[in-house]
Design an enzyme around this catalytic site. Structure first.
Site, PDB file in Angstrom:
ATOM      1  N   GLY A  27       0.829  -1.208   0.000  1.00  0.00           N
ATOM      2  CA  GLY A  27       0.000   0.000   0.000  1.00  0.00           C
ATOM      3  C   GLY A  27       0.859   1.251   0.000  1.00  0.00           C
ATOM      4  O   GLY A  27       0.781   2.068  -0.900  1.00  0.00           O
ATOM      5  N   PHE A  28       1.675   1.391   1.046  1.00  0.00           N
ATOM      6  CA  PHE A  28       2.598   2.533   1.177  1.00  0.00           C
ATOM      7  C   PHE A  28       1.862   3.876   1.152  1.00  0.00           C
ATOM      8  O   PHE A  28       2.422   4.888   0.758  1.00  0.00           O
ATOM      9  CB  PHE A  28       3.678   2.479   0.085  1.00  0.00           C
ATOM     10  CG  PHE A  28       4.278   1.114  -0.098  1.00  0.00           C
ATOM     11  CD1 PHE A  28       4.974   0.515   0.936  1.00  0.00           C
ATOM     12  CD2 PHE A  28       4.104   0.403  -1.280  1.00  0.00           C
ATOM     13  CE1 PHE A  28       5.495  -0.761   0.797  1.00  0.00           C
ATOM     14  CE2 PHE A  28       4.626  -0.878  -1.425  1.00  0.00           C
ATOM     15  CZ  PHE A  28       5.322  -1.458  -0.391  1.00  0.00           C
ATOM     16  N   ILE A  62      -0.513  -5.096   5.701  1.00  0.00           N
ATOM     17  CA  ILE A  62      -0.106  -4.706   4.347  1.00  0.00           C
ATOM     18  C   ILE A  62       1.334  -5.142   4.081  1.00  0.00           C
ATOM     19  O   ILE A  62       2.014  -4.593   3.228  1.00  0.00           O
ATOM     20  CB  ILE A  62      -0.286  -3.189   4.127  1.00  0.00           C
ATOM     21  CG1 ILE A  62       0.602  -2.362   5.069  1.00  0.00           C
ATOM     22  CG2 ILE A  62      -1.739  -2.805   4.357  1.00  0.00           C
ATOM     23  CD1 ILE A  62       0.581  -0.860   4.775  1.00  0.00           C
ATOM     24  N   GLU A  93       7.907   3.571   8.880  1.00  0.00           N
ATOM     25  CA  GLU A  93       8.252   4.748   8.086  1.00  0.00           C
ATOM     26  C   GLU A  93       9.588   5.348   8.502  1.00  0.00           C
ATOM     27  O   GLU A  93      10.263   5.980   7.695  1.00  0.00           O
ATOM     28  CB  GLU A  93       7.129   5.785   8.189  1.00  0.00           C
ATOM     29  CG  GLU A  93       5.835   5.213   7.633  1.00  0.00           C
ATOM     30  CD  GLU A  93       4.711   6.224   7.530  1.00  0.00           C
ATOM     31  OE1 GLU A  93       3.865   6.057   6.644  1.00  0.00           O
ATOM     32  OE2 GLU A  93       4.651   7.153   8.337  1.00  0.00           O
ATOM     33  N   ILE A  96      10.366  -3.260  20.495  1.00  0.00           N
ATOM     34  CA  ILE A  96      10.210  -3.905  19.191  1.00  0.00           C
ATOM     35  C   ILE A  96       9.418  -5.196  19.412  1.00  0.00           C
ATOM     36  O   ILE A  96       9.874  -6.124  20.085  1.00  0.00           O
ATOM     37  CB  ILE A  96      11.590  -4.175  18.557  1.00  0.00           C
ATOM     38  CG1 ILE A  96      12.345  -2.852  18.361  1.00  0.00           C
ATOM     39  CG2 ILE A  96      11.436  -4.908  17.233  1.00  0.00           C
ATOM     40  CD1 ILE A  96      11.625  -1.810  17.527  1.00  0.00           C
TER      41      ILE A  96
END
Lengths: 162, 739
Positions: free
Chosen positions: B248-249, B475, B699, B623
């Site tokens: 998707g991004f 995604i 991101e 994380i």
């Protein structure tokens, strides 16, 4: 088709990819571009990798086609499929079947001594280096950018084979 | 559950399952081709017909006439619906361009017809038989030419990046004028395309007035709402299902023409319709990252301390559009008493500009972090040391407002150490290996952490199995896996006992996938639902939930031990909740940080750049799964290489469209472009962000990479290119003499 004989009547315009996805409902082969630009539709025909969107189904009467579904299934993964899982050689998963089919066929090409742009000596047997793998896999785009992991997965399988 | 005070010790801190690099639970499906993407749902609706979308052949104007007679008579055609058959449809809340209806053309390849036929080939060929008569009008297609008409415009990307139209702290002009060392440079970044592998695709089926779409969308609740709004039907009548998204991004954040036209085509043909946007339609029909022209001015004392910093950005979009928030990170990244940021927006008649991976920061850091490199050079300082000297531990615009965590300095120091930064030649062009000019570059990575409300439902069955349902999407990010890890940790069961169902609008509304908020927020929602389920389990078993521990499939309280499944009974036990946030995000600045290091070789004769090594050191909270998190970062680094070296939608300024609108013309990195990549996550937990103490990484990985590549090229060659992408033609006539 994955070891079975399948009879199909298709439009002469139908690509091998659409015959797989729409007529045989083998949707593991993906349509990313339909123009031979991305590699998501890669399958093996008579053992050689091919972009199934760039070839018509009617050209393959009598051929042996192997798709991702023919390589392995959940619970019975092909070593390359298992290596992709282990090395996280995918993200969204859409290019993945094409990457895996291409990797399996690509290792056979190296074994058969076929040179690539990255092969320094065209007369010697090609070596299984990361550069060779990257060069030979460059027809399969992964926009998620799993390349580094894909090369690790392929290297592991190749090492095991060798 | 309201999260309004910092997290204390909670069941996630056990870290028996969370924090482990487990393989993705959806891996076997994806690697065998069994994961069902939108276009592949042969099972969901019988008798599916094929749709094909036709895009406008002009950039601006209107349609005078369309002749569909031949197309309608073509073999197999079931329906032809054109944009002249209906008034302009209402826009979804998130859309800038109209998706369908009416004679006006806002941009090239705007959808103007859908053809439905028995087969794909019939639909595609019939679409080519539609005759369209256009009336072209002059359009505004040149960003630089429109600069004088651009207006100061505030914006929030909605993705953690935003800025006022103009923001001033102190007196920038005076400080800049007095600074002994200054830089005043203008940079450009091009339009970029998401180019995700799976095209936008939808199967639509009507049952009476109820519509179901199996589609590919990052934000299920937005998509459902905007599809209903666009079609003028109540949202309750729409179900949207998106369990697997082939990338998707940001390109699939919003409702697009595929869903609208599959729905309209299905209604017209009276049959379920499947369609995908053809690859060559995607770049112009959908959205893209807008080009920017950015001016950066930095003034510093001879000691290297920044005294004045200004970042101004110009971008364009269709009417009612938004600017690219490229100045956002400059508000927070470095200290400096006198500051100015400004964004200007020009109206353009190109396709819609919108979010693409790290909107704002991705192009913003491509310029700011080159400017920092240029300043370091002027100051004759090491670029790592220059950044560290100008680190700030508080929000520079709001002194006293702290970051929840800020380990930028450690990212840079540790990165420099691991990368062998001390081997970098301080003088550009000083390292030659045969035909290769070799250089290293560094950039800081920065991206805000957003928290979003997110809901989930968890179900316990008699066998001790747990099923999670939420409309969250995966995604490629690893949502399935980290959600399963969260539920397993919370309920004290092994990962194999957890099933995760995603992407269905009938499930509780989640954060969705965008702005790198998905991982932390959606698992926090699952945490909330699991806390409720633990309470219900304790009640069923008649034990005090505060004393109960959930371990190895059992509930233990005092002397009592009961199998977890016992609490479920025959009917199972269900709990639903959502995480909501108080004002912690206001009180603390929540951001993620990275140090990006890149080594390149530039061919001394041809100017071709090859990336040789890459390292990212990231500080991004806990994380949740180091394996899938690392993948997020290497993927973003790869996209950053694309932005630095090759990605550019070429604008035809006469006809107003992106010329290279397929995967042959729009170049993205391939295997041969990407070396082995190293990623290090610093130990960090951030109790301010959520009960998960995690933040986003998806991101952060792209933020700064492009500049690190550009700086490495400069270090290799001595050539400074301020105009992305850095293709060899921009280096060729300025390379050092070949010996």
């Amino acid at each position: 088709m994955n070891g079975e004989v399948r009879d199909l009547a298709v439009d002469t315009r139908t690509t091998l990819l659409d015959a797989l996805r729409e007529h045989l409902q083998l949707t593991g082969s993906k349509k990313g571009c339909d123009h031979g630009q991305c590699g998501a539709c890669t399958v093996m025909v008579d053992g050689r990798r091919i972009y199934s969107c760039l070839t018509l189904a009617v050209m393959h009467e009598g051929d042996e086609v192997t798709t991702i579904e023919g390589l392995g299934q959940p619970g019975n993964l092909h070593p390359m499929q298992a290596a992709f899982v282990k090395h996280d050689g995918y993200q969204c998963g859409y290019c993945t079947p094409g990457q895996i089919c291409a990797s399996v066929a690509m290792l056979e090409e190296i074994k058969a001594g076929m040179p690539s742009h990255a092969t320094a000596d065209l007369t010697a047997a090609p070596r299984l280096t990361p550069e060779e793998i990257r060069e030979r896999m460059s027809g399969n785009i992964c926009r998620c950018g799993a390349y580094s992991n894909i090369v690790d997965a392929i290297t592991e399988v190749a090492g095991r084979q060798a | 559950m309201k999260f309004d005070t910092p997290a204390t010790t909670n069941p996630i801190d056990q870290l028996k399952v969370v924090g482990k690099p487990v393989d993705r639970i959806d891996g076997p499906l994806k690697t065998t081709g069994m994961a069902p993407y939108a276009y592949e749902r042969h099972d969901v609706a019988p008798d599916q017909a094929y749709g094909h979308v036709l895009g406008a052949g002009i950039g601006k104007g209107r349609i005078a006439a369309m002749d569909t007679a031949v197309a309608k008579a073509a073999p197999g055609v079931l329906a032809v619906l054109t944009t002249l058959d209906m008034p302009r449809l209402e826009k979804g809340q998130m859309n800038t361009a109209f998706l369908f209806g009416g004679a006006d053309i806002q941009h090239y390849h705007q959808a103007i017809a859908v053809v439905v036929a028995e087969t794909f080939e019939q639909a595609r060929d019939a679409a080519a038989m539609i005759q369209v008569r256009y009336v072209r009008e002059p359009g505004r297609f040149d960003l630089a030419a429109e600069a004088p008409n651009a207006k100061l415009t505030s914006a929030d990307s909605g993705e953690g990046s935003g800025a006022a139209h103009e923001e001033r702290i102190g007196d920038f002009e005076a400080a800049f004028a007095q600074a002994p060392v200054t830089l005043d440079a203008t940079y450009t970044t091009p339009d970029e395309s998401h180019a995700m592998m799976e095209p936008h695709a939808t199967i639509a089926a009507w049952e009476g007035d109820r519509l179901t779409v199996w589609t590919s969308n990052q934000m299920v609740a937005w998509g459902r709402r905007d599809l209903a709004k666009t079609l003028g039907i109540p949202a309750e009548k729409v179900r949207l299902d998106s369990p697997f998204v082939g990338g998707g991004f940001g390109g699939k954040l919003f409702l697009r023409a595929d869903a609208v036209l599959a729905a309209l085509g299905a209604r017209t043909a009276g049959r379920p319709v499947k369609l995908a946007l053809a690859r060559p339609l995607m770049a112009n029909n959908t959205t893209h990252r807008p080009a920017t022209i950015q001016r950066i001015r930095i003034g510093a004392g001879r000691d290297g301390r920044i005294t004045a910093i200004a970042h101004e950005s110009l971008s364009g979009d269709l009417p009612d559009g938004q600017p690219e928030t490229a100045v956002s990170q400059t508000k927070l990244l470095y200290a400096g008493a006198n500051r100015l940021t400004a964004m200007r927006l020009a109206v353009l008649d190109l396709p819609e500009g919108n979010a693409m991976r790290a909107p704002g920061e991705a192009p913003g850091l491509m310029t700011l972090e080159v400017a920092m490199d240029e300043m370091a050079e002027r100051l004759e300082m090491d670029p790592v040391e220059f950044r560290i000297l100008n680190d700030t531990q508080e929000d520079p615009e709001h002194p006293g407002r702290r970051f929840s965590q800020r380990q930028l300095v450690r990212c840079l120091r540790e990165g420099a150490e691991r990368f062998g930064w001390n081997r970098r030649a301080a003088k550009p062009g000083g390292h030659r290996e045969g035909r290769w000019l070799v250089g290293m570059g560094v950039a800081a990575g920065f991206r805000n952490n957003l928290v979003m409300a997110s809901g989930a439902r968890v179900r316990l069955d008699g066998g001790g199995g747990v099923t999670v349902e939420t409309d969250m999407t995966d995604i490629g990010t690893g949502s399935y896996t980290i959600i399963a890890q969260t539920a397993a940790e919370m309920m004290g069961v092994p990962l194999e006992k957890v099933a995760v169902r995603l992407g269905d609008s009938s499930f509780p509304v989640s954060a969705g996938s965008g702005g790198q908020w998905g991982g932390n927020s959606s698992t926090a929602g699952v945490y909330a639902a699991c806390m409720k389920l633990r309470e219900a389990v304790a009640q069923r078993l008649g034990v005090n939930s505060a004393e109960a521990s959930f371990v190895d499939g059992e509930v233990r309280a005092g002397n009592r031990v009961a199998p977890l499944g016992q609490a479920a009974g025959v009917d199972g036990l269900v709990a639903e909740d959502r995480i909501e946030y108080g004002d912690l995000a206001k009180r603390y600045q929540q951001s993620t940080f990275a140090g990006h290091f890149v080594e390149v070789g530039v061919d001394a004769a041809t100017g071709e750049t090859r990336v040789r090594r890459m390292l990212a050191v990231c500080a991004a909270g806990r994380i949740l799964n180091p394996k899938s998190a690392r993948s997020q970062v290497i993927g973003a680094m790869t996209m950053g290489v694309g932005a630095a070296l090759m990605e550019e939608l070429a604008v035809d300024k006469r006809h107003g469209f992106f010329v290279n609108h397929d995967l042959a013309g729009y170049e993205v990195p391939v295997h041969a472009d990407i070396p082995h990549q190293d990623v290090v996550f610093l130990d960090e937990v951030d109790p301010i962000s959520s009960p998960m103490k995690a933040k986003g990484v998806g991101e952060l990985g792209i933020c700064g990479v492009g500049a690190a590549v550009a700086n490495a090229i400069h270090n290799a060659t001595g050539v400074r290119v301020r105009d992305y992408p850095i293709t060899l033609d921009k280096l060729l006539d300025r390379l050092p003499e070949v010996a």
